[in-house]
Write an enzyme that holds these catalytic residues in place. Sequence first.
Site, short mmCIF file in Angstrom:
data_model
loop_
_atom_site.label_atom_id
_atom_site.label_comp_id
_atom_site.label_asym_id
_atom_site.label_seq_id
_atom_site.Cartn_x
_atom_site.Cartn_y
_atom_site.Cartn_z
N SER A 316 0.71 -1.30 -0.09
CA SER A 316 -0.05 -0.16 0.03
C SER A 316 0.75 1.52 -0.62
O SER A 316 1.45 1.52 -1.39
CB SER A 316 -0.79 -0.15 1.41
OG SER A 316 -1.86 0.90 1.33
N ASP A 327 10.53 4.79 -9.93
CA ASP A 327 10.45 5.46 -11.15
C ASP A 327 10.92 6.87 -11.78
O ASP A 327 11.61 7.49 -13.38
CB ASP A 327 8.78 5.39 -11.34
CG ASP A 327 8.40 5.22 -11.82
OD1 ASP A 327 8.56 3.66 -11.61
OD2 ASP A 327 6.64 4.68 -11.25
N LYS A 341 -1.01 -4.79 -4.09
CA LYS A 341 -1.80 -3.43 -3.49
C LYS A 341 -1.91 -1.88 -4.07
O LYS A 341 -1.28 -1.16 -3.54
CB LYS A 341 -2.17 -3.49 -1.58
CG LYS A 341 -3.51 -3.08 -1.30
CD LYS A 341 -3.64 -2.35 0.15
CE LYS A 341 -5.68 -2.43 0.17
NZ LYS A 341 -5.44 -0.53 -0.41
#
Length: 489
Positions: A316, A327, A341
């Site tokens: 999460s 990224d 999740k």
Amino acid sequence: MKFRTALLFGVPVLCGLTAASALSNPHGHYDFIARAHAEAAPAASKDAANNHAETYKLLTLFGSIFDLVRANYVDPVSDRDLITNALNGMLSGLDPHSSYMTEKQYADMQVQTTGKFGGLGLEVQGEDGHVRVVSPIDGTPAWKAGIKPGDYIVAIDGHNIDGAPLNDAVEKMRGKPNTKITLTIIRAKTTKPIVVTLTRDIIQIEKIRAELYDKTGYIRIPQFTEETGQQLKAAYNDLTKKAGGKLTGGLVLDLRNDPGGLLTQAIDVSSAFIRSGEIVSTRARHPKDSQRWDANGSDITDNMPIVVLINGGSASASEIVSGALQDHHRAVLLGTKTFGKGSVQTIMPIPGNGAIRLTTARYYTPSGRSIQGLGIAPDVVVKESREDPVFSIREADLSHILKNQGGNQTKPPARSDLPALAKNIPDEPPENWPAFDLTKPSTDFQLQEGLRLARSMAGIAAPDPVASLPPVQHPSKPAAPEKNEAPHH
């Protein structure tokens, strides 16, 4: 949305540590319902009329079954229990993270922000009628008793709980501090059940923990609560002071076994290391409810090398931070794949009747990928031990999970910035690595390799933690008898 989509719970139900309220507007769910009806109104057509007729038939079916159960069930059952069970089924049947909470359960959930509750400190997940441990909370009775991720709890105080509703098991594990409770546990590769007796305690939210290893900083985030962003900055400032003004050996951020928490805090933590660009975006059913959050233009470390530790218990909010840092090529991720999740839950209170936790959106990393059911893969794979990983359950293993859709890719952007050392780090501890001891960081192989990688990225000496180990000792075989030697009897 008028209510705040700030919760990314979903891995655990917390035994002795309840989930936090994330509402900025306690009545926001009414606005949501009204808007949903308004949007549906223009579609009132022949098809809509047919749909309404079908709905009435189904509600009549529900009423008929309700009457049959109430009249014929082996024991008398209250109407409230029947309706509560029906609500639980309606929501839990959608995905593993949507649920109905009674008034008491909702009140328990709000305790997390104050952090005082009697219990064991276990995060558990229902799995096909079984209660499985996701992870123990650092420093709690469960943690001290050696309960491990992946353990199955099959009995409480000698009474079998297999097949019982998860909430019932959680209620039994909670209780007044200083009271005893006995758990029967089944653990992989252990032939007999393990019976442990614990003493319930006041479970407090574990704060961020920081350590200085030579000139390399280490910050552990156990969960994303309302103060995580502030605690992170305070911990970093303390580390730099202890290091004489600068962490010349880089920083290790530990998100292992972090089940998540508040979206706002995941954004704050990510923004502490990323100067510009997207942190995360959410896409809801209605496009106007979709949102995007960007970095706030600062980096408290001034572009210091960062290594992030992750594993199957990272879920999460911790996956949001990991995905953003990966990224943006702002950190190197080391460990094993995360839980996976990728959905957002919103708490909608029903005044006088508890609340519902409803999945309202999917979230996406800056590169546009959804990690729902997939998890985030580390840049450098390093297992905790030579044994099979204990986190054999992930989002993808749960029943009727939300589909992964809407993302533009499933793999992180290719990286050409990894240090040369990354290729030489072993993916598991050697045979002679000492047994892992939570109280001894020197036995934590992932941590030691993370410190080594951070130091290498910072351009300072990065000794191999394996080099100082004693040689592997293999059992010696007895010498074969000489040909003319008489055999022993």
